[in-house]
Motif scaffolding. Sequence first.
Motif, PDB file in Angstrom:
ATOM      1  N   PHE A 132      12.293   0.535   4.076  1.00  0.00           N
ATOM      2  CA  PHE A 132      11.726   0.127   2.793  1.00  0.00           C
ATOM      3  C   PHE A 132      11.625   1.340   1.891  1.00  0.00           C
ATOM      4  O   PHE A 132      11.124   2.394   2.289  1.00  0.00           O
ATOM      5  N   ARG A 133      12.117   1.180   0.680  1.00  0.00           N
ATOM      6  CA  ARG A 133      11.964   2.208  -0.342  1.00  0.00           C
ATOM      7  C   ARG A 133      11.559   1.533  -1.633  1.00  0.00           C
ATOM      8  O   ARG A 133      12.236   0.623  -2.111  1.00  0.00           O
ATOM      9  N   GLY A 134      10.438   1.946  -2.196  1.00  0.00           N
ATOM     10  CA  GLY A 134       9.949   1.335  -3.421  1.00  0.00           C
ATOM     11  C   GLY A 134       8.524   1.754  -3.695  1.00  0.00           C
ATOM     12  O   GLY A 134       7.996   2.680  -3.075  1.00  0.00           O
ATOM     13  N   ARG A 135       7.882   1.076  -4.605  1.00  0.00           N
ATOM     14  CA  ARG A 135       6.493   1.350  -4.928  1.00  0.00           C
ATOM     15  C   ARG A 135       5.616   0.884  -3.763  1.00  0.00           C
ATOM     16  O   ARG A 135       5.687  -0.275  -3.361  1.00  0.00           O
ATOM     17  N   LEU A 136       4.797   1.777  -3.257  1.00  0.00           N
ATOM     18  CA  LEU A 136       3.980   1.448  -2.093  1.00  0.00           C
ATOM     19  C   LEU A 136       2.686   0.748  -2.465  1.00  0.00           C
ATOM     20  O   LEU A 136       2.028   0.161  -1.610  1.00  0.00           O
ATOM     21  N   LYS A 137       2.326   0.808  -3.740  1.00  0.00           N
ATOM     22  CA  LYS A 137       1.115   0.123  -4.201  1.00  0.00           C
ATOM     23  C   LYS A 137       1.473  -0.775  -5.374  1.00  0.00           C
ATOM     24  O   LYS A 137       2.046  -0.332  -6.357  1.00  0.00           O
ATOM     25  N   ARG A 138       1.127  -2.058  -5.229  1.00  0.00           N
ATOM     26  CA  ARG A 138       1.393  -3.028  -6.293  1.00  0.00           C
ATOM     27  C   ARG A 138       0.151  -3.884  -6.512  1.00  0.00           C
ATOM     28  O   ARG A 138      -0.808  -3.834  -5.747  1.00  0.00           O
TER      29      ARG A 138
END
Length: 240
Positions: free
Chosen positions: A48-54
């Motif tokens: 997984f690669r992306g924003r870790l907080k949404r």
Amino acid sequence: MDSTGNWYKPGQVYLEKDVILPYVPNVDLCDYKCVSETQSKRSTLLFFRGRLKRNAGGKIRSKLVTELQSIEDIIIEEGSAGAKGKVAAQTGMRKSLFCLNPAGDTPSSARLFDAIVSGCIPVIISDELELPFEGILDYSKIALFVSSTDAVQPGWLVKYLRGIDAQRVREMQSNLLKYSRHFLYSSPAQPLGPEDLTWRMIAGKLVNIKLHIQRSRRVVRESRSVCTCECRVGNTTRML
């Protein structure tokens, strides 16, 4: 869909009449040659690669990070858009068996379609996700669906993924190659590409809408209640 987290707005969106469209993939297609060349290099179990907080439903991401980040053959990393981000995401997906697809600010994200065209089996953790062209495409052949409750249980997700036998993994990878064409926009449009499937979905929904209109014109006042698009459950997907 919109990016504010108000995915279904009352009175605006109903799957009885509306069509869910796929995002344009942010990474390049991993074709038959690519899949063959990367097969032996897929040493990462889950990527997984992306924003870790949404926000909203994406809050599950921080829980998954806590659960998964320290495991040796799992890569969970912060990432953003842009040329460097694309290269990093593409490289990571092509080295992985499974790609984590948790909900973001909305139930869906482009990451799902990036995984599909990268030959990386999507692990979808989004309890309210609606999928493009469902009813035409069988997503169980290319993706794993995990409830949010199960995913955050200590050790559950890793044990589940390690328990999937190699034969099933190969079958799903083969299916991903076949399904990729359904999510690649092109000009001119190709048969069974997203443009073609969009029109097929619209044709199916048009028949259903006409049914409700015709019924509303002939049902008398004392008969059973007339059901229109507006009174049906908003997130029910009709099979064609």
